[in-house]
Design a protein around this motif. Sequence first.
Motif, PDB file in Angstrom:
ATOM      1  N   SER A  30       0.872  -1.194   0.000  1.00 37.27           N
ATOM      2  CA  SER A  30       0.000   0.000   0.000  1.00 37.27           C
ATOM      3  C   SER A  30       0.895   1.226   0.000  1.00 37.27           C
ATOM      4  N   LYS A  53       4.884  -1.293  -2.094  1.00 36.38           N
ATOM      5  CA  LYS A  53       3.847  -0.733  -2.975  1.00 36.38           C
ATOM      6  C   LYS A  53       4.094  -1.258  -4.393  1.00 36.38           C
ATOM      7  N   ASN A 137       0.580  -8.707  -8.658  1.00 38.16           N
ATOM      8  CA  ASN A 137      -0.703  -8.064  -8.395  1.00 38.16           C
ATOM      9  C   ASN A 137      -1.459  -8.114  -9.723  1.00 38.16           C
ATOM     10  N   LYS A 174      -1.374 -12.590  -6.112  1.00 41.81           N
ATOM     11  CA  LYS A 174      -2.387 -11.952  -5.280  1.00 41.81           C
ATOM     12  C   LYS A 174      -3.682 -11.906  -6.084  1.00 41.81           C
ATOM     13  N   PHE A 200      -7.000 -11.348   0.000  1.00 42.64           N
ATOM     14  CA  PHE A 200      -7.346 -10.934  -1.339  1.00 42.64           C
ATOM     15  C   PHE A 200      -6.858  -9.517  -1.542  1.00 42.64           C
ATOM     16  N   VAL A 220     -11.454   4.077   1.245  1.00 34.27           N
ATOM     17  CA  VAL A 220     -10.143   3.461   1.051  1.00 34.27           C
ATOM     18  C   VAL A 220      -9.952   2.271   1.990  1.00 34.27           C
TER      19      VAL A 220
HETATM   20  C1  LIG Z   1      -4.785   2.726  -0.230  1.00 36.66           C
HETATM   21  C2  LIG Z   1      -4.465   1.320  -0.628  1.00 36.66           C
HETATM   22  C3  LIG Z   1      -3.454   1.087  -1.557  1.00 36.66           C
HETATM   23  C4  LIG Z   1      -3.161  -0.224  -1.947  1.00 36.66           C
HETATM   24  N1  LIG Z   1      -2.181  -0.423  -2.878  1.00 36.66           N
HETATM   25  C5  LIG Z   1      -1.896  -1.695  -3.265  1.00 36.66           C
HETATM   26  C6  LIG Z   1      -0.883  -1.946  -4.232  1.00 36.66           C
HETATM   27  O1  LIG Z   1      -0.210  -1.049  -4.744  1.00 36.66           O
HETATM   28  N2  LIG Z   1      -0.669  -3.235  -4.584  1.00 36.66           N
HETATM   29  C7  LIG Z   1      -1.367  -4.283  -4.064  1.00 36.66           C
HETATM   30  O2  LIG Z   1      -1.101  -5.426  -4.431  1.00 36.66           O
HETATM   31  N3  LIG Z   1      -2.320  -4.076  -3.132  1.00 36.66           N
HETATM   32  C8  LIG Z   1      -2.604  -2.818  -2.742  1.00 36.66           C
HETATM   33  N4  LIG Z   1      -3.593  -2.605  -1.802  1.00 36.66           N
HETATM   34  C9  LIG Z   1      -4.318  -3.774  -1.242  1.00 36.66           C
HETATM   35  C10 LIG Z   1      -3.771  -4.184   0.124  1.00 36.66           C
HETATM   36  O3  LIG Z   1      -2.432  -4.658   0.031  1.00 36.66           O
HETATM   37  C11 LIG Z   1      -4.617  -5.328   0.747  1.00 36.66           C
HETATM   38  O4  LIG Z   1      -4.475  -6.499  -0.008  1.00 36.66           O
HETATM   39  C12 LIG Z   1      -6.083  -4.998   0.778  1.00 36.66           C
HETATM   40  O5  LIG Z   1      -6.287  -3.668   1.224  1.00 36.66           O
HETATM   41  C13 LIG Z   1      -6.878  -5.986   1.665  1.00 36.66           C
HETATM   42  O6  LIG Z   1      -6.510  -5.842   2.998  1.00 36.66           O
HETATM   43  P1  LIG Z   1      -7.445  -5.027   4.020  1.00 36.66           P
HETATM   44  O7  LIG Z   1      -8.757  -5.745   4.021  1.00 36.66           O
HETATM   45  O8  LIG Z   1      -6.704  -5.096   5.314  1.00 36.66           O
HETATM   46  O9  LIG Z   1      -7.550  -3.616   3.492  1.00 36.66           O
HETATM   47  C14 LIG Z   1      -3.883  -1.312  -1.395  1.00 36.66           C
HETATM   48  C15 LIG Z   1      -4.891  -1.057  -0.451  1.00 36.66           C
HETATM   49  C16 LIG Z   1      -5.180   0.228  -0.068  1.00 36.66           C
HETATM   50  C17 LIG Z   1      -6.293   0.454   0.938  1.00 36.66           C
END
Ligand SMILES: Cc1cc2nc3c(=O)[nH]c(=O)nc-3n(C[C@H](O)[C@H](O)[C@H](O)COP(=O)(O)O)c2cc1C
Length: 232
Positions: A30, A53, A137, A174, A200, A220
């Motif tokens: 993230s 990221k 990703n 992923k 996921f 978000v």
């Molecule tokens: C603001 C934000 C940016 C994210 N950027 C990426 C990213 O660049 N690449 C990726 O594979 N997942 C990204 N994710 C997904 C997170 O890694 C994570 O898999 C997803 O948010 C699920 O987890 P959570 O339920 O705890 O939010 C992002 C999530 C958020 C909220």
Amino acid sequence: MLNINKPDMIDISTQYAGLNLRNPIIVGSSGLTRKPEQIKEFEKAGAGAVVLKSLFEEQIDIHSSRLMQESDYPEAADYIHEYVRSNQIQEYLDLIKQAKETSTIPIIASINCYKSEAWIEFAQHIQAAGADALELNIYFLETDLTQDYDATRERYVRILRRIKEAITIPVILKLGKATSNIPALIHLLKINGADGVVLFNRFYQPDIDIHKLQIVSGNVFSNHSDLSDTLR
Ligand SMILES: Cc1cc2nc3c(=O)[nH]c(=O)nc-3n(C[C@H](O)[C@H](O)[C@H](O)COP(=O)(O)O)c2cc1C
């Protein structure tokens, strides 16, 4: 098992995709994992590993297209594109190198591409920069009315196999939640060489501002009710 160095501490070290982790807590990709100093903070706070990221091929292309529109010289297009591309890839490789220099936990890089040759190019550079593993990703917005589900699965497998042929570090996929028969897909990925699967991703959440009649960013952060869906 008791840790003999600190008798009061239980050993929760584990293995993930062939990596040795001091504990199974992995910080997901993230905006919080795009700087070496943030990664060091996560290490100090006890993380077992960090996923950087993602490097998005599409963002690089959009950025260079914007710059090309601003340029008065159409013949500069190739030059601008190559410059932006190599610059942004280099920035990401520098992040990997700095994170490896400043932190001792495994550093997992992450890429999101749409052209098949880019997946390979990015993966090879990332391995050379010293990443401990690579997370794919993978996401395609499927809008082709004639495309069947097998074609989507074949695309995943094709990308995975080509990357596995090109690099030796562990490769993790992923997935998004909106996929049919997830166990069968994971099995297919496993037999085609995936070292791990992450459940996921949370994709960009769009919303519509009905006052401004504009598409805006939605919520978000996930909330606790999202968890039951993931567990199901
Ligand atoms: C603001 C934000 C940016 C994210 N950027 C990426 C990213 O660049 N690449 C990726 O594979 N997942 C990204 N994710 C997904 C997170 O890694 C994570 O898999 C997803 O948010 C699920 O987890 P959570 O339920 O705890 O939010 C992002 C999530 C958020 C909220």
